[in-house]
Design a protein around this motif. Structure first.
Motif, short mmCIF file in Angstrom:
data_model
loop_
_atom_site.label_atom_id
_atom_site.label_comp_id
_atom_site.label_asym_id
_atom_site.label_seq_id
_atom_site.Cartn_x
_atom_site.Cartn_y
_atom_site.Cartn_z
N CYS A 9 0.83 -1.21 0.00
CA CYS A 9 0.00 0.00 0.00
C CYS A 9 0.86 1.26 0.00
CB CYS A 9 -0.92 -0.01 1.21
SG CYS A 9 -2.14 -1.35 1.21
N ASP B 80 -0.83 4.34 6.90
CA ASP B 80 -0.55 2.97 6.47
C ASP B 80 0.49 2.31 7.37
OD1 ASP B 80 -0.65 0.82 4.22
OD2 ASP B 80 1.48 1.27 4.44
N THR C 183 -4.58 -4.00 -2.80
CA THR C 183 -4.17 -2.76 -3.48
C THR C 183 -5.36 -1.89 -3.83
OG1 THR C 183 -2.29 -3.97 -4.40
CG2 THR C 183 -2.80 -1.85 -5.39
N THR D 17 -6.09 0.94 -1.53
CA THR D 17 -5.15 2.05 -1.70
C THR D 17 -5.48 2.86 -2.95
OG1 THR D 17 -3.49 0.62 -0.72
CG2 THR D 17 -2.71 2.66 -1.73
#
Length: 318
Positions: free
Chosen positions: A56, A119, A136, A139
């Motif tokens: 991320c 994160d 992903t 993100t």
């Protein structure tokens, strides 16, 4: 030298000056352009082409490096502007575009720095939750939201602008707005920018730092120590580049709204704002420190990037 500002509204006798800016900005911007462009292009090359199975943080770093690369590419126009004694010669549309890109970079950069900080916080303090949220697409969704907010704001400024945004007093670009502009749109824009682009991100970073530090003091793994270094770097960039500018910008807002009416203090704030804007641009050169600390996957050596490996060397004898 036309480096004087317009008289502040309500204070016609005040005329703050900062003659040093026509030397300060070209020097600082030239250094930022050279080193920032090189560092961020190298970072984009590494994180896009060299790293597989991106985390991320890697996605956020790619976005941050792209923002910084765009920012440094508009600096030559700003360098010419200040060398030309703060007279813009490229037309109003170019002024609107480069001006919005310049100031939007401030808030998009700190938004992605905050995303990286959060994160690392979740990965360190709530590792089980992080494993569930590590996909992903989460993100990408957050990154898309940041870009959508930035593009919407830029479109509003380019197409309509805060009052007389663009070519202003004595050919100035994106500064020295009129009293009418401050009474209509500029105050609302600046308050929103200070709240959402400064107060909230700084609060998040300042909350994440002690929590991660306390967690790392207990577990002391390589991953957690790397997360702390990342947050250290983000905190340093925020304190050095962003915080002085936003504090000065708040004072500038108070001057323009006649809360501060002392001429001597207004002149000091004007000069301080010039200096903090120059320092602010240096974040594009300091962000690669975050990239370096964020990943152990690459050896940050120029020799290894460009030196061909033995397996790829081919010798042909004719």
């Amino acid at each position: 030298c036309e480096s004087k500002a317009m008289p502040e509204p309500g204070n016609v006798s005040c005329n703050p000056t900062a003659d040093f800016q026509i030397y300060l900005f070209p020097v600082v911007y030239s250094l930022v352009f050279v080193f920032g462009l090189m560092a961020n292009l190298v970072a984009l090359y590494i994180f896009v082409f060299k790293i597989r199975n991106r985390s991320c943080s890697d996605v956020y770093i790619i976005n941050l490096a792209a923002v910084d690369a765009i920012f440094v590419c508009i600096l030559p126009c700003r360098i010419h502007y200040h060398l030309n004694q703060n007279r813009w010669v490229f037309g109003e549309l170019a002024c609107r575009i480069t001006g919005t890109l310049y100031f939007t970079n401030i808030y998009v950069s700190i938004a992605f720095l905050t995303c990286i900080c959060v994160d690392r916080y979740v990965a360190t303090v709530h590792p089980h939750t992080y494993l569930r949220l590590r996909k992903t697409w989460y993100t990408l969704l957050v990154s898309s939201f940041v870009w959508a907010a930035a593009i919407t704001t830029m479109s509003c400024l380019v197409l309509s602008g805060p009052g007389d945004v663009g070519m202003g007093h004595n050919g100035s670009c994106f500064e020295n707005f009129s009293e009418d502009a401050w009474e209509t749109r500029m105050t609302a824009y600046n308050v929103c920018a200070l709240v959402f682009g400064s107060v909230i991100p700084f609060a998040v970073i300042m909350v994440c730092y002690p929590l991660v530090a306390r967690r790392i003091a207990r577990i002391r793994t390589a991953t957690s120590r790397r997360a702390l270094r990342v947050i250290y770097a983000i905190l340093a960039i925020a304190l050095i580049c962003f915080l002085p500018h936003h504090v000065t910008h708040l004072l500038h807002l108070l001057v323009r709204r006649n809360v501060i009416q002392d001429c001597g203090l207004s002149d000091a704030i004007f000069k301080m704002r010039r200096v903090t804007m120059a320092v602010l641009s240096c974040n594009s050169c300091l962000d690669p420190i975050v990239y370096y600390f964020s990943t152990p996957k690459c050896k940050w050596s120029f020799v290894k990037w460009f030196r061909p490996s033995r397996a790829r060397r081919v010798y042909t004898i004719y």
